[in-house]
Scaffold this motif. Structure first.
Motif, PDB file in Angstrom:
ATOM      1  N   PHE A 201       0.831  -1.207   0.000  1.00 43.50           N
ATOM      2  CA  PHE A 201       0.000   0.000   0.000  1.00 43.50           C
ATOM      3  C   PHE A 201       0.862   1.253   0.000  1.00 43.50           C
ATOM      4  O   PHE A 201       0.620   2.201  -0.761  1.00 43.50           O
ATOM      5  CB  PHE A 201      -0.933  -0.031   1.220  1.00 43.50           C
ATOM      6  CG  PHE A 201      -1.625   1.265   1.485  1.00 43.50           C
ATOM      7  CD1 PHE A 201      -2.732   1.647   0.733  1.00 43.50           C
ATOM      8  CD2 PHE A 201      -1.161   2.119   2.474  1.00 43.50           C
ATOM      9  CE1 PHE A 201      -3.366   2.857   0.975  1.00 43.50           C
ATOM     10  CE2 PHE A 201      -1.793   3.332   2.722  1.00 43.50           C
ATOM     11  CZ  PHE A 201      -2.896   3.700   1.972  1.00 43.50           C
ATOM     12  N   LEU A 202       1.881   1.278   0.855  1.00 54.32           N
ATOM     13  CA  LEU A 202       2.755   2.449   0.929  1.00 54.32           C
ATOM     14  C   LEU A 202       3.507   2.666  -0.385  1.00 54.32           C
ATOM     15  O   LEU A 202       3.751   3.819  -0.782  1.00 54.32           O
ATOM     16  CB  LEU A 202       3.745   2.278   2.086  1.00 54.32           C
ATOM     17  CG  LEU A 202       3.133   2.245   3.490  1.00 54.32           C
ATOM     18  CD1 LEU A 202       4.216   2.008   4.541  1.00 54.32           C
ATOM     19  CD2 LEU A 202       2.386   3.537   3.779  1.00 54.32           C
ATOM     20  N   ASN A 433      -7.777  10.665  11.761  1.00 56.04           N
ATOM     21  CA  ASN A 433      -6.401  10.637  11.281  1.00 56.04           C
ATOM     22  C   ASN A 433      -5.589   9.555  11.996  1.00 56.04           C
ATOM     23  O   ASN A 433      -4.794   8.831  11.376  1.00 56.04           O
ATOM     24  CB  ASN A 433      -5.769  12.019  11.481  1.00 56.04           C
ATOM     25  CG  ASN A 433      -4.306  12.061  11.071  1.00 56.04           C
ATOM     26  OD1 ASN A 433      -3.436  12.393  11.864  1.00 56.04           O
ATOM     27  ND2 ASN A 433      -4.015  11.720   9.820  1.00 56.04           N
ATOM     28  N   SER A 434      -5.785   9.404  13.306  1.00 59.17           N
ATOM     29  CA  SER A 434      -5.035   8.415  14.080  1.00 59.17           C
ATOM     30  C   SER A 434      -5.366   6.985  13.668  1.00 59.17           C
ATOM     31  O   SER A 434      -4.578   6.064  13.919  1.00 59.17           O
ATOM     32  CB  SER A 434      -5.309   8.594  15.573  1.00 59.17           C
ATOM     33  OG  SER A 434      -4.929   9.889  15.993  1.00 59.17           O
ATOM     34  N   ALA A 435      -6.533   6.779  13.050  1.00 56.11           N
ATOM     35  CA  ALA A 435      -6.941   5.428  12.653  1.00 56.11           C
ATOM     36  C   ALA A 435      -6.032   4.839  11.577  1.00 56.11           C
ATOM     37  O   ALA A 435      -6.049   3.620  11.360  1.00 56.11           O
ATOM     38  CB  ALA A 435      -8.383   5.456  12.141  1.00 56.11           C
ATOM     39  N   TRP A 436      -5.219   5.668  10.915  1.00 54.62           N
ATOM     40  CA  TRP A 436      -4.311   5.193   9.864  1.00 54.62           C
ATOM     41  C   TRP A 436      -2.930   4.834  10.406  1.00 54.62           C
ATOM     42  O   TRP A 436      -2.011   4.557   9.626  1.00 54.62           O
ATOM     43  CB  TRP A 436      -4.176   6.250   8.774  1.00 54.62           C
ATOM     44  CG  TRP A 436      -5.437   6.469   7.987  1.00 54.62           C
ATOM     45  CD1 TRP A 436      -6.522   7.184   8.364  1.00 54.62           C
ATOM     46  CD2 TRP A 436      -5.730   5.943   6.705  1.00 54.62           C
ATOM     47  NE1 TRP A 436      -7.492   7.137   7.392  1.00 54.62           N
ATOM     48  CE2 TRP A 436      -7.032   6.370   6.344  1.00 54.62           C
ATOM     49  CE3 TRP A 436      -5.037   5.130   5.812  1.00 54.62           C
ATOM     50  CZ2 TRP A 436      -7.636   6.040   5.151  1.00 54.62           C
ATOM     51  CZ3 TRP A 436      -5.639   4.789   4.596  1.00 54.62           C
ATOM     52  CH2 TRP A 436      -6.931   5.245   4.283  1.00 54.62           C
ATOM     53  N   ARG A 437      -2.782   4.810  11.726  1.00 49.55           N
ATOM     54  CA  ARG A 437      -1.463   4.607  12.321  1.00 49.55           C
ATOM     55  C   ARG A 437      -0.860   3.253  11.941  1.00 49.55           C
ATOM     56  O   ARG A 437       0.345   3.145  11.691  1.00 49.55           O
ATOM     57  CB  ARG A 437      -1.563   4.732  13.849  1.00 49.55           C
ATOM     58  CG  ARG A 437      -0.214   4.766  14.549  1.00 49.55           C
ATOM     59  CD  ARG A 437      -0.389   4.916  16.054  1.00 49.55           C
ATOM     60  NE  ARG A 437      -1.198   6.065  16.391  1.00 49.55           N
ATOM     61  CZ  ARG A 437      -0.721   7.310  16.469  1.00 49.55           C
ATOM     62  NH1 ARG A 437       0.555   7.541  16.214  1.00 49.55           N
ATOM     63  NH2 ARG A 437      -1.513   8.302  16.800  1.00 49.55           N
ATOM     64  N   PRO A 441       1.666   5.104   8.965  1.00 56.59           N
ATOM     65  CA  PRO A 441       2.067   5.871  10.156  1.00 56.59           C
ATOM     66  C   PRO A 441       2.513   7.295   9.845  1.00 56.59           C
ATOM     67  O   PRO A 441       2.281   8.205  10.639  1.00 56.59           O
ATOM     68  CB  PRO A 441       3.230   5.039  10.740  1.00 56.59           C
ATOM     69  CG  PRO A 441       3.109   3.690  10.116  1.00 56.59           C
ATOM     70  CD  PRO A 441       2.474   3.889   8.785  1.00 56.59           C
ATOM     71  N   ASP A 442       3.143   7.488   8.681  1.00 51.58           N
ATOM     72  CA  ASP A 442       3.699   8.807   8.380  1.00 51.58           C
ATOM     73  C   ASP A 442       2.621   9.863   8.148  1.00 51.58           C
ATOM     74  O   ASP A 442       2.915  11.064   8.201  1.00 51.58           O
ATOM     75  CB  ASP A 442       4.601   8.729   7.139  1.00 51.58           C
ATOM     76  CG  ASP A 442       5.856   7.906   7.410  1.00 51.58           C
ATOM     77  OD1 ASP A 442       6.194   7.729   8.600  1.00 51.58           O
ATOM     78  OD2 ASP A 442       6.486   7.426   6.441  1.00 51.58           O
ATOM     79  N   CYS A 443       1.384   9.438   7.868  1.00 54.55           N
ATOM     80  CA  CYS A 443       0.340  10.431   7.594  1.00 54.55           C
ATOM     81  C   CYS A 443      -0.330  10.923   8.869  1.00 54.55           C
ATOM     82  O   CYS A 443      -1.118  11.876   8.837  1.00 54.55           O
ATOM     83  CB  CYS A 443      -0.718   9.869   6.641  1.00 54.55           C
ATOM     84  SG  CYS A 443      -2.000   8.874   7.441  1.00 54.55           S
ATOM     85  N   VAL A 444      -0.038  10.265   9.999  1.00 53.28           N
ATOM     86  CA  VAL A 444      -0.676  10.645  11.256  1.00 53.28           C
ATOM     87  C   VAL A 444       0.018  11.886  11.802  1.00 53.28           C
ATOM     88  O   VAL A 444       1.244  11.912  11.959  1.00 53.28           O
ATOM     89  CB  VAL A 444      -0.605   9.497  12.280  1.00 53.28           C
ATOM     90  CG1 VAL A 444      -1.241   9.912  13.602  1.00 53.28           C
ATOM     91  CG2 VAL A 444      -1.289   8.262  11.718  1.00 53.28           C
TER      92      VAL A 444
END
Length: 620
Positions: A201-202, A433-437, A441-444
């Protein structure tokens, strides 16, 4: 020539002749077109009890025998035989796929298979896979529960049900179940697949240059919108009411937001009724709701409803958001592999929104990776529960209504929708936003200690308990947590809830449209308008049958629309014709001297014009 030589010559001639015949037959078979070969091998599908009931229902709606025979590929005599056995067939209560009822087949086993099919559909809707062993264990559990329920009414020895391999194979044949994993572990979280997907995904995000504002995630969840903790007097009183159906208060919500958390998409709400009485009572315009209102008999998000939400809500909102933010027109929708999410979603998008791409999580990785499942939906349900108790407190504090009276007579689906909207608005950007940790992780965003942090979830639970006590309910934090967990258990239904769902499904198959809705149509729509719309529908079907590239799809959709929509209009016209005929028979208006007599055939013409509509549907 000797006799032996003559025999050998005759045998040689016969062999040559046989070889020529064989070559000619082989050439004929090779030259057969694929359609001809398929026609030779094609066998007629058995007519199941469900199909027979469907034929009877369509005939009652006005479809002719010849049209039914053409649609189902049967002789008119076969359709006639089914219609003659109408009462017997409608009285049958068989599981899906059963073609005939065996006289010595135990009734409890028939009930087990019907409940098992509903349970399997729930599992499929949740994106879970089930094995043969799991199905057999569930079947034995259902059988044991049903036998235990019947124990008080019979002194006979309990029936033995082993859910053997032979039963399972026959069950698959009867029900048409194919998506069953024979071996392996079912419905378990696949940690290796999750670990492998995260870097993939990344990599896609990096290669395509997606920003957190351009990546979205959506997920469905069930909500028991009118449910209190089990130990409250309201819940205990409801359980004792005759005819109480605990599944009636269930709906499904579809939530979606982007990874940055600053765009929450308008949710979709799927309810059992298209036009609830509460909407008419409060004069609510569904088009102005802050949810996309849709209905489904099983309260499920289907593929059709999901595509509607994407094209009507998601795509326009994303495009407008990107334009307002001056961001490139590209976006990604990440989702799980639920049956409602079509693999070829890009092909279903309207032309203006083809810049949106889709990506799917691996099976059985939703609890590990799906952002919406990382406390977002749980946070919403806590906020909804707080709004529910707050509304109960406001009503009992500012009006003369008691809590019991408000709960039973005044709290309806219209008020529920307002609470859903409020709760979704209160889900903070930080939570989204935290749900994507786990996945990105970099988007949080980094937590700013100086900024005002949202209230912790323990505070929300304490607020619920405090409000409950203010309205006279003895509720603990554990009771609230148990209530919240029940919302997530709609995918694993108990035997009692499966029985309720089965009863509702049976009722929906036989029920007619609500009388008040039909009365509203009859009040505002004239017979001429109904006749014209039926003729237009006939033209649309004819055009689709001739020009649509996928004629099978056109036929199926036309039949569905004809049965679920147009049949209601034909029923109105039929009733009008009968009423007009009865009025003329009972009270015939005397003709005024010098007034021309009205033609007797003018009235039936209205229905006759519309009664031809089903024939086109069946021909498609």
């Amino acid at each position: 020539m000797s006799k032996e030589e003559q025999v050998q010559t005759d045998l040689g001639d016969f062999s040559t002749f046989s070889l020529k015949i064989f070559e000619r037959c082989s050439s004929t078979v090779r030259n057969m077109g694929p359609k001809q070969a398929a026609a030779e091998k094609r066998t007629k599908e058995k007519i199941t009890v469900v199909m027979k009931k469907e034929i009877i229902r369509k005939h009652d709606d006005g479809m002719r025998v010849t049209d039914l025979a053409r649609e189902y590929g049967r002789n008119t005599s076969t359709i006639g035989t089914i219609l003659k056995m109408r009462e017997k067939i409608l009285a049958m209560d068989a599981a899906k796929g059963v073609t005939r009822i065996m006289p010595n087949r135990p009734a409890v086993l028939e009930e087990v298979e019907k409940l098992l099919l509903i349970w399997m559909k729930e599992k499929q809707r949740a994106g879970d896979t089930v094995t043969e062993a799991v199905i057999c264990e569930k079947a034995k559990a259902l059988h044991a529960d049903l036998i235990q329920q019947q124990a008080g009414s019979s002194d006979a020895e309990p029936e033995v049900f082993k859910a053997s391999r032979g039963w399972f194979e026959r069950f698959k044949t009867r029900s048409g179940v194919h998506s069953v994993v024979r071996h392996g572990e079912a419905a378990s979280s696949d940690a290796p697949a999750a670990e492998k997907f995260a870097p993939e995904f990344l990599q896609v995000v990096a290669d395509q240059g997606y920003l957190p504002q351009q990546v979205f995630n959506c997920d469905e969840t069930g909500l028991f919108w009118k449910r209190m903790p089990k130990r409250t007097f309201l819940t205990q009183e409801e359980a004792k009411l005759p005819g109480h159906k605990p599944m009636k208060d269930r709906l499904t919500l579809l939530f979606c937001a982007n990874a940055s958390g600053d765009l929450k998409i308008k949710p979709m709400l799927v309810y059992q009724s298209e036009n609830p009485r509460a909407f008419k009572k409060h004069k609510i315009d569904k088009g102005k709701l802050r949810v996309l209102w849709r209905s489904n008999s099983k309260v499920w998000v289907t593929c059709v409803l999901f595509v509607e939400w994407v094209n009507l809500v998601f795509d326009p909102a994303v495009k407008q958001y990107l334009l307002d933010k001056d961001l490139p027109l590209k976006a990604m929708l990440l989702m799980d592999n639920a049956p409602a999410h079509p693999p070829g979603l890009e092909d279903e998008l309207l032309q203006d929104f083809r810049f949106i791409k889709s990506m799917f999580l691996p099976p059985n990785t939703t609890p590990l990776l799906q952002p919406m499942d990382q406390q977002v939906i749980t946070n919403f349900k806590k906020l909804y529960t707080r709004e529910l108790f707050r509304r109960c407190f406001e009503v009992t504090d500012t009006t003369n209504l008691t809590l019991r009276d408000f709960w039973k007579n005044h709290f309806d689906i219209a008020g529920c929708v307002r609470m859903i909207v409020t709760a979704w608005d209160r889900v903070s950007q930080r939570v989204l936003n935290s749900a994507w940790r786990k996945l990105w992780p970099d988007c949080v965003a980094k937590i700013d200690t100086g900024a005002s942090a949202p209230a912790p979830e323990t505070t929300v639970l304490e607020d619920i308990v405090s409000l409950a006590r203010d309205i006279g309910l003895e509720v603990t934090v554990e009771d609230v947590c148990e209530l919240l967990e029940e919302h997530d258990q709609d995918q694993e239904l108990s035997t009692e809830e499966l029985v309720e769902l089965q009863a509702e499904a049976t009722q929906e198959e036989t029920q007619t449209p609500l009388e008040e809705e039909e009365a509203e149509v009859e009040e505002h729509v004239s017979s001429t308008e109904l006749k014209d719309i039926c003729r237009q529908w006939e033209s649309v079907q004819r055009f689709a049958r001739q020009h649509h590239p996928d004629k099978s799809l056109a036929r199926d959709l036309a039949n569905t629309f004809d049965t679920r929509v147009m049949s209601s209009f034909r029923g109105i016209l039929k009733r009008r014709q009968k009423q007009q005929s009865m009025d003329r028979f009972v009270t015939k208006k005397p003709r005024v001297e010098g007034e021309p007599a009205a033609p007797e055939a003018s009235q039936p013409e209205t229905v006759a014009a519309c009664s031809s509509a089903p024939s086109t549907s069946s021909a498609t």
